[in-house]
Design an enzyme around this catalytic site. Structure first.
Site, PDB file in Angstrom:
ATOM      1  N   ASP A 137      25.657  29.479  61.439  1.00 19.61           N
ATOM      2  CA  ASP A 137      26.510  28.545  60.724  1.00 19.61           C
ATOM      3  C   ASP A 137      27.831  28.402  61.483  1.00 19.61           C
ATOM      4  O   ASP A 137      28.458  29.399  61.850  1.00 19.61           O
ATOM      5  CB  ASP A 137      26.781  29.039  59.295  1.00 19.61           C
ATOM      6  CG  ASP A 137      27.404  27.948  58.435  1.00 19.61           C
ATOM      7  OD1 ASP A 137      26.663  27.042  58.011  1.00 19.61           O
ATOM      8  OD2 ASP A 137      28.626  28.011  58.202  1.00 19.61           O
ATOM      9  N   ASN A 145      36.066  18.601  60.952  1.00 20.39           N
ATOM     10  CA  ASN A 145      35.850  17.230  60.470  1.00 20.39           C
ATOM     11  C   ASN A 145      37.137  16.634  59.899  1.00 20.39           C
ATOM     12  O   ASN A 145      37.456  15.470  60.144  1.00 20.39           O
ATOM     13  CB  ASN A 145      34.749  17.207  59.409  1.00 20.39           C
ATOM     14  CG  ASN A 145      33.359  17.345  60.007  1.00 20.39           C
ATOM     15  OD1 ASN A 145      33.122  16.954  61.139  1.00 20.39           O
ATOM     16  ND2 ASN A 145      32.448  17.919  59.238  1.00 20.39           N
ATOM     17  N   ASP A 154      30.275  15.891  64.842  1.00 25.09           N
ATOM     18  CA  ASP A 154      28.909  15.646  65.303  1.00 25.09           C
ATOM     19  C   ASP A 154      28.729  16.080  66.753  1.00 25.09           C
ATOM     20  O   ASP A 154      27.730  16.725  67.112  1.00 25.09           O
ATOM     21  CB  ASP A 154      28.560  14.160  65.168  1.00 25.09           C
ATOM     22  CG  ASP A 154      28.392  13.720  63.721  1.00 25.09           C
ATOM     23  OD1 ASP A 154      28.310  14.612  62.839  1.00 25.09           O
ATOM     24  OD2 ASP A 154      28.344  12.507  63.472  1.00 25.09           O
ATOM     25  N   GLU A 180      25.801  21.989  59.014  1.00 21.45           N
ATOM     26  CA  GLU A 180      26.127  22.688  60.257  1.00 21.45           C
ATOM     27  C   GLU A 180      25.316  23.966  60.421  1.00 21.45           C
ATOM     28  O   GLU A 180      25.677  24.844  61.198  1.00 21.45           O
ATOM     29  CB  GLU A 180      27.622  23.010  60.313  1.00 21.45           C
ATOM     30  CG  GLU A 180      28.115  23.985  59.268  1.00 21.45           C
ATOM     31  CD  GLU A 180      28.537  23.322  57.968  1.00 21.45           C
ATOM     32  OE1 GLU A 180      29.283  23.953  57.205  1.00 21.45           O
ATOM     33  OE2 GLU A 180      28.116  22.167  57.710  1.00 21.45           O
TER      34      GLU A 180
END
Length: 271
Positions: A137, A145, A154, A180
């Site tokens: 993770d 973000n 991304d 993620e």
């Protein structure tokens, strides 16, 4: 049903056609067309010779005429038919690849991971071989973000996936489970080996430095590791133990590897 036994239960005719198709595809268009032409020529000349002989006519003349006709038509028709077969196979492979691939990261998707995972689990239980799982993770991904935008997130996730793939063996399976979170299935790997692999992945990702709009975006990951135990009968059980270990890695500071609690203690492995 045992996945290893299923091929033997298929229709023998279907298996023969599958073997023929595989041979044609492996031979290549030119060789396959040559074999096709020779086969048609031999069959045509045999039939033509037999009919001519029964009719009491000149067999040599009939065979020569048959050969000319076949050699004029067979290579062209064979090329067209075989070319369509090769194009169809390429399209089929492309469609299958798209169906099992995560579009963003280029890794396998969740559905393919579960399908392969269940098969590998059955194989490991049947033959008594080790099997391990790593859950990965990205740390503070929401912050990336929010600070740099989802497009940056991304790209970063794609770079993390590439870093993982660069570390793994060809037999290992990397997939994006969602968001993620990534997962790595490690056949023929015990807990100690999986922990070592997870640490190599962690170090590889920690070296990432993504240049993004005049800034450098770095990444770290937390990893949870679990190995198959005899009493585990499903992939979900293995996923659950790895998920608990991942939670431990997050809770203890992130950017670290943690193994399933009781497994690491029982095996005397640091994790």
């Amino acid at each position: 049903m045992d996945a290893d036994a299923s091929p033997s239960r298929r229709d023998p005719n279907a298996l023969r056609w599958e073997a023929l198709r595989a041979w044609v595809l492996e031979a290549g268009l030119a060789r396959a067309n040559l074999f096709y032409t020779c086969g048609v020529l031999a069959a045509s000349m045999s039939i033509s010779g037999a009919i001519t002989w029964l009719a009491g006519r000149s067999v040599a003349t009939a065979l020569a005429a048959t050969a000319v006709c076949v050699l004029s038509v067979a290579p062209l028709t064979g090329y067209v038919v075989l070319k369509l077969l090769y194009e169809l196979e390429r399209s089929r492979q492309t469609i299958r690849q798209l169906a099992i691939t995560d579009e963003l990261t280029g890794s396998f998707n969740r559905r393919h991971f579960r399908e392969v995972g269940e098969v590998e689990l059955l194989r490991a239980r049947r033959y008594g071989t080790p099997l391990a799982l790593i859950l990965i993770d990205a740390d503070h991904f929401k912050r990336v973000n929010d600070t740099h935008g989802h497009q940056c997130g991304d790209v970063l996730l794609r770079e993390i996936s590439l870093a993982c793939r660069a570390t793994l063996r060809s037999t290992d399976l990397l997939a994006r489970l969602g968001g993620e979170e990534l997962a790595v299935l490690l056949p023929q790997t015990d807990l100690a080996g999986a922990l070592a692999m997870a640490e190599r992945i962690r170090q590889e990702v920690a070296r990432l430095a993504l240049a993004w709009r005049d800034e450098t975006v770095e990444a770290t990951i937390s990893l949870g590791v679990a190995a198959l135990r005899p009493e585990m009968t499903s992939l979900d059980a293995l996923l659950h133990e790895a998920d608990v270990a991942l939670y431990d890695a997050k809770r203890s500071g992130r950017n670290r590897v943690c193994g399933a609690r009781w497994q690491t203690a029982a095996a005397g492995v640091a994790g």
